[in-house]
Design a protein around this motif. Structure first.
Motif, short mmCIF file in Angstrom:
data_model
loop_
_atom_site.label_atom_id
_atom_site.label_comp_id
_atom_site.label_asym_id
_atom_site.label_seq_id
_atom_site.Cartn_x
_atom_site.Cartn_y
_atom_site.Cartn_z
N ARG A 251 -10.24 0.88 -0.43
CA ARG A 251 -10.34 1.16 1.00
C ARG A 251 -8.95 1.02 1.61
N THR A 252 -8.81 1.54 2.81
CA THR A 252 -7.52 1.51 3.48
C THR A 252 -7.65 0.79 4.82
N CYS A 253 -6.57 0.16 5.21
CA CYS A 253 -6.53 -0.56 6.49
C CYS A 253 -6.05 0.41 7.56
N THR A 254 -6.95 1.33 7.93
CA THR A 254 -6.54 2.44 8.80
C THR A 254 -7.48 2.68 9.96
N GLU A 255 -8.45 1.80 10.22
CA GLU A 255 -9.39 2.05 11.31
C GLU A 255 -9.43 0.88 12.30
N PRO A 256 -8.39 0.63 13.04
CA PRO A 256 -7.09 1.33 13.00
C PRO A 256 -6.14 0.64 12.05
N ALA A 257 -5.00 1.28 11.80
CA ALA A 257 -3.93 0.64 11.05
C ALA A 257 -3.22 -0.36 11.96
N PRO A 258 -2.72 -1.46 11.42
CA PRO A 258 -2.01 -2.41 12.27
C PRO A 258 -0.75 -1.78 12.86
N SER A 259 -0.50 -2.04 14.15
CA SER A 259 0.68 -1.48 14.80
C SER A 259 1.13 -2.45 15.87
N GLY A 260 2.36 -2.32 16.30
CA GLY A 260 2.91 -3.17 17.34
C GLY A 260 2.92 -4.64 17.00
N GLY A 261 2.94 -5.00 15.70
CA GLY A 261 2.92 -6.39 15.28
C GLY A 261 1.53 -6.93 15.07
N ASP B 195 -2.60 -7.57 9.76
CA ASP B 195 -3.08 -6.71 8.69
C ASP B 195 -4.53 -7.06 8.37
N CYS B 196 -5.21 -6.16 7.70
CA CYS B 196 -6.61 -6.41 7.32
C CYS B 196 -6.67 -7.58 6.35
N VAL B 197 -7.73 -8.35 6.45
CA VAL B 197 -7.94 -9.49 5.56
C VAL B 197 -9.02 -9.11 4.55
N GLY B 198 -8.75 -9.28 3.31
CA GLY B 198 -9.72 -8.95 2.27
C GLY B 198 -9.07 -8.16 1.15
#
Length: 437
Positions: free
Chosen positions: A185-195, A198-201
């Motif tokens: 899976r991808t951390c894109t919903e949403p992707a982390p931005s502006g500091g 990040d997704c945990v897992g």
């Protein structure tokens, strides 16, 4: 305007009929009043004639999302122009208030709807961000500031990452038996931005899988011990075996490759040693008078030695003297001299030779050999040879200069000429001179 209205109705009815044909059994993400679209992970299979939808509402407490299935006719009512049907989009509301409603007709498509409304950036109306910021410095607490004073703290481009849906499981990593499947899976919903965080897992996930049992290929057992030799003496054969039982082939596995039986030559004790046959009769004496010899033989064939058997001990022949009777001999006499050979030199002093044989008659029966020499030599061509005078060829060119010695400052060069047309030329055949430089 009336014609345009009729066209709009016709398009809407046509689109609705198309949806009823194409949207049977859609799977849609389903959830109510979640604060972020990625939180919606449950799915539901819609009834016939339903499509996926998503609603996004801006409220004083924040953004609220609802996703699920609804009748296609509710979505068709959202269309305002015939051009609204593009791709999988079925309907979209007019942005006249804080609510976004969109529909689609692809599997699990509604988590991608209303994305244009998601980055809406504003502060909670009830929060006095200036006061809270001055008293509590709320902007340092990003996780709270992003919900209350988003615009005040400059967090309009700040989003924590959230996982997208797991991708489909990969095929089993083996063609038979037990293996592994993986998905990501991808951390894109949403992707982390502006500091944002990040997704945990886990990014990847594995699980075991099992297909039909694998074929079992046969394997050879160990060789048995060599069997006994096929004979008790001489050359024989012995055998050993193995079986395709380690393991036995099963489930359409291959049989063992190779031979299941092995033979080799074996050598035991000798069957018999050799024995002499009787002596043959003596041969005739080699001379009719004087000293002679006679011989007799025997064979090692009574019996012949077998393979590995010992050969007979002793000699296979005997020699004995015979004919002690004295013979009257004939003395030898010289034959004629041969002619003198050609002189070894054409002029000046040379030699010539001749020979004779003791064959007139040859000595026999103890007779004496000829007395004297069988070979003679003498000088020849004792007169002087006439010498022919030759002529010198032209001198060669002077060669390169050479030092006479390692420490000499003088250099010399030489030239040569050849005597032709005779045996001797008067003068020198070479000249040397100092180099001029």
């Amino acid at each position: 305007m009336k014609i345009l209205s009729q066209v709009s109705v016709f398009v809407a009815v046509t689109a609705f009929s198309y949806l009823l044909r194409k949207t049977d059994c859609l799977d849609c993400f389903t959830c109510n009043n979640v604060t972020a679209i990625p939180q919606c992970k449950a799915t539901r299979t819609c009834s016939s004639g339903e499509v996926c939808y998503a609603e996004h509402t801006h409220s004083a407490t924040g953004n609220v999302f609802s996703l699920g299935c609804r009748p296609a006719k509710m979505c068709s009512n959202l269309m305002t122009t015939p051009t609204a049907i593009t791709g999988s989009l079925v309907g979209r509301s007019s942005p006249i208030d804080s609510t976004c409603t969109e529909c689609c007709m692809d599997q699990n498509c509604n988590r991608q709807l209303c994305q244009s409304s998601y980055p809406h950036c504003k502060d909670i109306p009830k929060a006095n961000c200036a006061v809270v910021g001055a008293m509590l410095n709320i902007c340092l607490d990003t996780q709270h500031a992003k919900f209350s004073c988003r615009r005040f703290c400059g967090l309009c481009n700040f989003y924590d990452g959230f996982w997208a849906s797991w991708m489909a499981w990969s095929k089993c990593g083996v063609t038979c038996g037990k293996g592994l499947q993986s998905r990501s899976r991808t951390c894109t919903e949403p992707a982390p931005s502006g500091g944002g965080l990040d997704c945990v897992g886990d990014l990847h996930n594995n699980k075991s899988c099992e297909l039909s049992p694998c074929p079992v290929h046969g394997g050879w057992s160990a060789w048995t011990s060599w069997g006994s030799c096929s004979v008790t003496c001489g050359i024989g054969m012995q055998r050993r075996d193995r079986s395709c039982s380690n393991p036995y082939p099963s489930r359409f596995g291959d049989h063992c490759f190779g031979e299941s039986r092995d033979d080799r030559i074996c050598l035991t004790k000798a069957c018999r040693d050799g024995g002499w046959s009787s002596w043959n009769v003596w041969t005739r004496c080699s001379a009719t008078c004087g000293d002679g010899i006679k011989t007799r033989t025997r064979l090692c064939d009574n019996p012949l030695p077998s393979l590995l058997g010992r050969y007979c001990v002793g000699e296979p022949y005997e020699v004995s003297l015979c004919n002690d009777k004295h013979c009257s001999g004939t003395n030898g006499s010289w034959g004629q001299w041969t002619g003198w050979s050609t002189c070894t030199q054409k002029c000046q002093l040379g030699i010539t030779s001749r020979h004779r044989n003791c064959n007139n008659p040859e000595p026999s029966n103890g007779g004496k050999h000829c007395i004297g020499s069988s070979f003679q030599i003498k000088n020849c061509n004792e007169g002087c040879c006439q010498i022919t005078q030759g002529n010198w060829d032209n001198w060669s060119s002077w060669d390169d200069c050479n030092r006479k010695g390692l420490f000499s400052e003088h250099r010399t060069q030489s030239r040569y000429r050849i005597c032709t047309g005779g045996e001797i030329c008067f003068g020198t055949s070479s000249e040397t001179q100092n180099c001029l430089f």
